[in-house]
Design an enzyme around this catalytic site. Sequence first.
Site, PDB file in Angstrom:
ATOM      1  N   ALA A 169      -4.500 -26.063 -21.244  1.00 28.96           N
ATOM      2  CA  ALA A 169      -3.963 -24.943 -21.981  1.00 28.96           C
ATOM      3  C   ALA A 169      -2.504 -25.491 -22.223  1.00 28.96           C
ATOM      4  CB  ALA A 169      -4.054 -23.869 -21.292  1.00 28.96           C
ATOM      5  N   TYR A 170      -1.878 -26.167 -21.635  1.00 28.93           N
ATOM      6  CA  TYR A 170      -0.447 -26.496 -21.817  1.00 28.93           C
ATOM      7  C   TYR A 170      -0.405 -27.365 -23.072  1.00 28.93           C
ATOM      8  CZ  TYR A 170       4.168 -28.390 -21.168  1.00 28.93           C
ATOM      9  OH  TYR A 170       5.415 -29.024 -21.385  1.00 28.93           O
TER      10      TYR A 170
END
Length: 253
Positions: A169-170
């Site tokens: 997700a980062y």
Amino acid sequence: MTTANGTPDPTTQPLRDRVILVTGAGDGIGRATALACARAGATLVLLGKTIPKLEAVYDEIESCGAPQPAIYPMNLEGASVRDHEDLAATLEREFGRLDGLVHNAAMLGPLSPIAHYDVESWFRVLQVNLNAPFLLTRALLGLLNASQDASVVFLSDRVGRRGRAYWGAYGVSKAGIEALMQILADELEENTPIRVNSYAPGAVRTGLRRNAYPAEDPDRNPEPEAVVGPLLYLLGPESRGITGRQFDISDFD
């Protein structure tokens, strides 16, 4: 006046009379950015979720004789559309405009294969790293338009410009930030005073970096203060007219 690496000399106060909001201003790059901007003459709005950290930065700014800053506590993970609108209304009442917006706050989340990525963590990271910058920028566009020379800077990362395994997700959120930056720059290039760019500072001695690389010797990386010069350039008058660019720390060597 600029320094040897092409970034502004803060002692000449290139940001005098500018109002600049920095998210995640309590520590790391956000703290270093806020202090550098204040020393360069700007009035800072310190946004973050941890009040004691914001108060410590506030005290540091006051102690160096810079313009009095403002503290605005906000947890970006849980902030609603109304919360962002309330922030804009407060800044409108207190300052009447916004000359700079630095999207620094970020959450790392787990480093994990997509097949095993925790769904709740995915949503939390995207909320802080991508949805919150969208909501904040959207709410503050009117104030940025009220400036004669406004700059929005998104702190980015190399994993957002070229995807890498396990960054989950980062990495996706930083790729989204790059797309958001480019869309905004294209939309705002004509008939507005707003320029929009991204900046990837590289490896820096921060808490997020330590969490991502726990086995790494932190002393091999520069302190946050060493990488904020380019942000002064992007926020100041010397970068007027530059928009839609993806900057890297190496661009300022």
